[in-house]
Motif scaffolding. Structure first.
Motif, PDB file in Angstrom:
ATOM      1  N   VAL A  27    -122.657 -35.273 -38.073  1.00 36.09           N
ATOM      2  CA  VAL A  27    -123.998 -35.066 -37.524  1.00 36.09           C
ATOM      3  C   VAL A  27    -123.915 -33.871 -36.585  1.00 36.09           C
ATOM      4  O   VAL A  27    -123.166 -33.893 -35.606  1.00 36.09           O
ATOM      5  CB  VAL A  27    -124.506 -36.314 -36.774  1.00 36.09           C
ATOM      6  CG1 VAL A  27    -125.865 -36.038 -36.137  1.00 36.09           C
ATOM      7  CG2 VAL A  27    -124.591 -37.501 -37.715  1.00 36.09           C
ATOM      8  N   ASP A  28    -124.665 -32.840 -36.915  1.00 35.64           N
ATOM      9  CA  ASP A  28    -124.638 -31.597 -36.139  1.00 35.64           C
ATOM     10  C   ASP A  28    -123.203 -31.070 -36.019  1.00 35.64           C
ATOM     11  O   ASP A  28    -122.765 -30.641 -34.962  1.00 35.64           O
ATOM     12  CB  ASP A  28    -125.256 -31.810 -34.757  1.00 35.64           C
ATOM     13  CG  ASP A  28    -125.689 -30.500 -34.106  1.00 35.64           C
ATOM     14  OD1 ASP A  28    -125.822 -29.486 -34.824  1.00 35.64           O
ATOM     15  OD2 ASP A  28    -125.879 -30.481 -32.869  1.00 35.64           O
ATOM     16  N   TYR A  29    -122.447 -31.171 -37.135  1.00 34.98           N
ATOM     17  CA  TYR A  29    -121.093 -30.640 -37.291  1.00 34.98           C
ATOM     18  C   TYR A  29    -120.048 -31.406 -36.476  1.00 34.98           C
ATOM     19  O   TYR A  29    -118.943 -30.909 -36.262  1.00 34.98           O
ATOM     20  CB  TYR A  29    -121.056 -29.141 -36.945  1.00 34.98           C
ATOM     21  CG  TYR A  29    -122.081 -28.360 -37.728  1.00 34.98           C
ATOM     22  CD1 TYR A  29    -121.918 -28.121 -39.092  1.00 34.98           C
ATOM     23  CD2 TYR A  29    -123.248 -27.899 -37.125  1.00 34.98           C
ATOM     24  CE1 TYR A  29    -122.874 -27.433 -39.830  1.00 34.98           C
ATOM     25  CE2 TYR A  29    -124.211 -27.211 -37.861  1.00 34.98           C
ATOM     26  CZ  TYR A  29    -124.013 -26.984 -39.194  1.00 34.98           C
ATOM     27  OH  TYR A  29    -124.961 -26.305 -39.919  1.00 34.98           O
ATOM     28  N   TRP A  30    -120.384 -32.611 -36.030  1.00 34.29           N
ATOM     29  CA  TRP A  30    -119.412 -33.489 -35.385  1.00 34.29           C
ATOM     30  C   TRP A  30    -119.318 -34.777 -36.208  1.00 34.29           C
ATOM     31  O   TRP A  30    -120.327 -35.342 -36.614  1.00 34.29           O
ATOM     32  CB  TRP A  30    -119.837 -33.844 -33.956  1.00 34.29           C
ATOM     33  CG  TRP A  30    -119.708 -32.696 -33.007  1.00 34.29           C
ATOM     34  CD1 TRP A  30    -120.651 -31.786 -32.687  1.00 34.29           C
ATOM     35  CD2 TRP A  30    -118.542 -32.347 -32.257  1.00 34.29           C
ATOM     36  NE1 TRP A  30    -120.163 -30.866 -31.790  1.00 34.29           N
ATOM     37  CE2 TRP A  30    -118.873 -31.184 -31.500  1.00 34.29           C
ATOM     38  CE3 TRP A  30    -117.260 -32.881 -32.142  1.00 34.29           C
ATOM     39  CZ2 TRP A  30    -117.960 -30.565 -30.644  1.00 34.29           C
ATOM     40  CZ3 TRP A  30    -116.353 -32.260 -31.281  1.00 34.29           C
ATOM     41  CH2 TRP A  30    -116.700 -31.119 -30.555  1.00 34.29           C
ATOM     42  N   VAL A  60    -128.799 -40.734 -35.523  1.00 33.69           N
ATOM     43  CA  VAL A  60    -129.287 -39.368 -35.326  1.00 33.69           C
ATOM     44  C   VAL A  60    -130.255 -39.365 -34.139  1.00 33.69           C
ATOM     45  O   VAL A  60    -131.256 -40.087 -34.160  1.00 33.69           O
ATOM     46  CB  VAL A  60    -129.986 -38.838 -36.591  1.00 33.69           C
ATOM     47  CG1 VAL A  60    -130.571 -37.457 -36.349  1.00 33.69           C
ATOM     48  CG2 VAL A  60    -128.995 -38.798 -37.746  1.00 33.69           C
ATOM     49  N   ASP A  91    -131.567 -36.442 -32.687  1.00 32.82           N
ATOM     50  CA  ASP A  91    -132.266 -35.165 -32.532  1.00 32.82           C
ATOM     51  C   ASP A  91    -132.503 -34.591 -33.923  1.00 32.82           C
ATOM     52  O   ASP A  91    -132.002 -35.124 -34.917  1.00 32.82           O
ATOM     53  CB  ASP A  91    -131.433 -34.189 -31.688  1.00 32.82           C
ATOM     54  CG  ASP A  91    -132.289 -33.162 -30.964  1.00 32.82           C
ATOM     55  OD1 ASP A  91    -133.463 -32.977 -31.373  1.00 32.82           O
ATOM     56  OD2 ASP A  91    -131.809 -32.542 -30.001  1.00 32.82           O
ATOM     57  N   VAL A 121    -131.314 -32.457 -36.436  1.00 32.73           N
ATOM     58  CA  VAL A 121    -129.989 -31.874 -36.645  1.00 32.73           C
ATOM     59  C   VAL A 121    -129.629 -31.891 -38.130  1.00 32.73           C
ATOM     60  O   VAL A 121    -130.212 -32.636 -38.917  1.00 32.73           O
ATOM     61  CB  VAL A 121    -128.908 -32.647 -35.860  1.00 32.73           C
ATOM     62  CG1 VAL A 121    -129.088 -32.494 -34.362  1.00 32.73           C
ATOM     63  CG2 VAL A 121    -128.925 -34.123 -36.243  1.00 32.73           C
ATOM     64  N   PRO A 122    -128.619 -31.074 -38.530  1.00 31.18           N
ATOM     65  CA  PRO A 122    -128.108 -31.161 -39.896  1.00 31.18           C
ATOM     66  C   PRO A 122    -127.114 -32.302 -40.044  1.00 31.18           C
ATOM     67  O   PRO A 122    -126.357 -32.616 -39.122  1.00 31.18           O
ATOM     68  CB  PRO A 122    -127.425 -29.798 -40.086  1.00 31.18           C
ATOM     69  CG  PRO A 122    -127.006 -29.384 -38.707  1.00 31.18           C
ATOM     70  CD  PRO A 122    -128.047 -29.935 -37.777  1.00 31.18           C
ATOM     71  N   THR A 130    -125.601 -28.898 -46.258  1.00 29.45           N
ATOM     72  CA  THR A 130    -126.173 -29.615 -45.123  1.00 29.45           C
ATOM     73  C   THR A 130    -127.560 -30.139 -45.479  1.00 29.45           C
ATOM     74  O   THR A 130    -128.286 -29.529 -46.272  1.00 29.45           O
ATOM     75  CB  THR A 130    -126.265 -28.718 -43.888  1.00 29.45           C
ATOM     76  OG1 THR A 130    -127.062 -27.567 -44.201  1.00 29.45           O
ATOM     77  CG2 THR A 130    -124.892 -28.263 -43.440  1.00 29.45           C
ATOM     78  N   GLN A 165    -131.014 -31.333 -43.549  1.00 32.84           N
ATOM     79  CA  GLN A 165    -131.685 -31.305 -42.263  1.00 32.84           C
ATOM     80  C   GLN A 165    -132.498 -32.579 -42.052  1.00 32.84           C
ATOM     81  O   GLN A 165    -133.312 -32.958 -42.886  1.00 32.84           O
ATOM     82  CB  GLN A 165    -132.608 -30.087 -42.166  1.00 32.84           C
ATOM     83  CG  GLN A 165    -133.253 -29.896 -40.807  1.00 32.84           C
ATOM     84  CD  GLN A 165    -132.240 -29.570 -39.720  1.00 32.84           C
ATOM     85  OE1 GLN A 165    -131.240 -28.886 -39.978  1.00 32.84           O
ATOM     86  NE2 GLN A 165    -132.482 -30.063 -38.518  1.00 32.84           N
TER      87      GLN A 165
END
Length: 440
Positions: free
Chosen positions: A182-185, A204, A206, A208-209, A230, A232
């Protein structure tokens, strides 16, 4: 015989000299330059070799050596290569078919090359063949494209396959770890089933991708890194709104006068609009002239969603209320109050009207503006009334600074007996003023 031997000696020497001249002037042959050798990035079983020389490359031979055992496991002969870019004397060759090796892993590539001039070169460490499985994600999807304040869980499903370097065949990767980012984490790690399918849920908070990623695993050392596209995820915010209680309608006040502001913040729910407690924000007073805003104060709404302030505006304008939440699921809201018109005082400090010898009247007087601000121009209307009741404008003059006030004067010819006075009309910023009536 002597002459004959001498003649043959001369002929032989001349022949040697003639034969040796071109050889001395000719350029020496250049050995091929083996620049690199490696796997094709999107087709790891295919070997690519880049070579240049002063003539066309005629033979290529690649020796595939295990990096683990240092044993040669395969030899790729010339016919296995095809030119894919460049020219025969400066180009890149690929193996026409993927290499079929017994084991996955990393291999050192030793390359031999010969050109059309017969020049030969060998590079014992031309590059590396990465003979690994490439992970490929298929049918990756989420169960929702947006989240809201009450529904923040997103489920991600998909299929993980591997592309084998020898055949390019895609086969499911069973019992492999898949990270859901989530958001690259990475927020969750799941494992594939026997058919390579996986499912994972993440929270999730926010817009985020979301993405699934295969990262190196010790129990599957020959599967490389891979990731999906990704996806969105948006946020559906809770709507909020302001209702101004006071001032409920436009008002006019004197400069320096306090005015009370009260307002209520509400949020939308399935049951309708309800007061919104504990929300932060600020109030500004926004001048209608477009000047600099004045800070009225900051707030946190009470249990009834209300705020209350008192403020003495410097000029005409409106109150602007804005709430903002750190929670991305709460929409910001702002509104402006009704217009507050602020008028400054204006007064006549003196006025006189004297009859002149020519039967005209000379008037003069002075004005003051107590709030230390004046209009750009100060038009003064001299008015006449025969009875002190009904007034009419006679002339208009302008008051100017005289050192102790804003003085004005005028001469009026041919006036009858009656009353005179001075009048200043209201503007957007100043109240009207009228002097005392004087009988000439």
């Amino acid at each position: 015989m002597f002459r004959s031997r001498a003649a043959w000696a001369v002929i032989g020497t001349t022949a040697i000299l003639l034969a040796g001249t071109p050889a001395a002037n000719a350029a020496e042959g250049q050995a091929p330059d083996i620049r690199w050798a490696n796997s094709v990035s999107d087709d790891l079983g295919t070997l690519a070799v880049n070579i240049s020389s002063d003539s066309a490359i005629t033979t290529i031979k690649a020796h595939i050596v295990s990096a683990a055992t240092e044993q040669e496991v395969a030899v790729v002969e010339n016919d296995a290569f095809g030119l894919v870019s460049g020219t025969p004397d400066d180009g890149t060759w690929h193996t026409k078919q993927p290499l079929d090796l017994a084991d996955l892993g990393s291999y050192t590539v030793r390359v031999e090359a010969t050109d059309a001039d017969g020049d030969h070169a060998t590079d014992n460490s031309a590059g590396t063949l990465a003979y690994y499985v490439t992970p490929v994600f298929e049918d990756v999807r989420t169960d929702r494209t947006e989240v809201d304040i009450d529904h923040r869980q997103v489920r991600v499903d998909g299929l993980l396959k591997g592309r084998w370097p020898a055949t390019r065949e895609l086969k499911p990767l069973a019992d492999h770890p898949v990270d859901v980012d989530v958001d690259y984490w990475t927020e969750n790690t799941v494992r594939t089933d026997a058919e390579g399918r996986f499912s994972g849920t993440v929270t999730v908070n926010d817009a985020v991708p979301v993405q699934v990623v295969y990262r190196h695993a010790n129990d599957h050392p020959y599967v490389l890194y891979g990731e999906s596209e990704t996806m969105q995820i948006g946020v559906r915010q809770v709507a909020t709104r302001w209702t101004v209680r006071t001032p409920a309608e436009a008002r006019t006040i004197d400069f320096g006068q306090q005015i009370a502001l009260t307002a209520t913040l509400e949020r939308e729910t399935p049951q309708g609009w309800v007061p919104f407690e504990g929300q932060s924000g600020g109030v500004l007073f926004e001048p209608s002239s477009g000047g600099q805003f004045a800070s009225v104060g900051y707030f946190t709404t009470d249990e009834d969603g209300q705020i209350a302030f008192e403020h003495a505006p410097w000029e005409t304008g409106t109150f602007l209320m804005t709430s903002h939440s750190d929670d991305p699921f709460i929409a910001s809201a702002s509104t402006s109050s009704a217009r507050i018109t602020v008028l400054r005082a204006s007064v006549f400090t003196s006025f006189s009207a004297d009859r002149a010898l020519d039967r005209g009247v000379h008037v003069e007087g002075a004005m003051d503006f107590p709030e230390n601000s004046t209009p750009a121009t100060i038009p003064v209307h001299i008015q006449y009334s025969p009875d002190g009741e009904q007034w009419a404008d006679l002339v208009t003059t302008e008051a100017n600074w005289s050192g102790s006030g804003y003085a004005f004067s005028a001469d009026i010819a041919g006036t009858q007996e009656g009353f005179f006075r001075a009048h200043f009309e209201s503007t957007g910023s100043f109240r009207a003023a009228t002097s005392q009536a004087v009988k000439a």
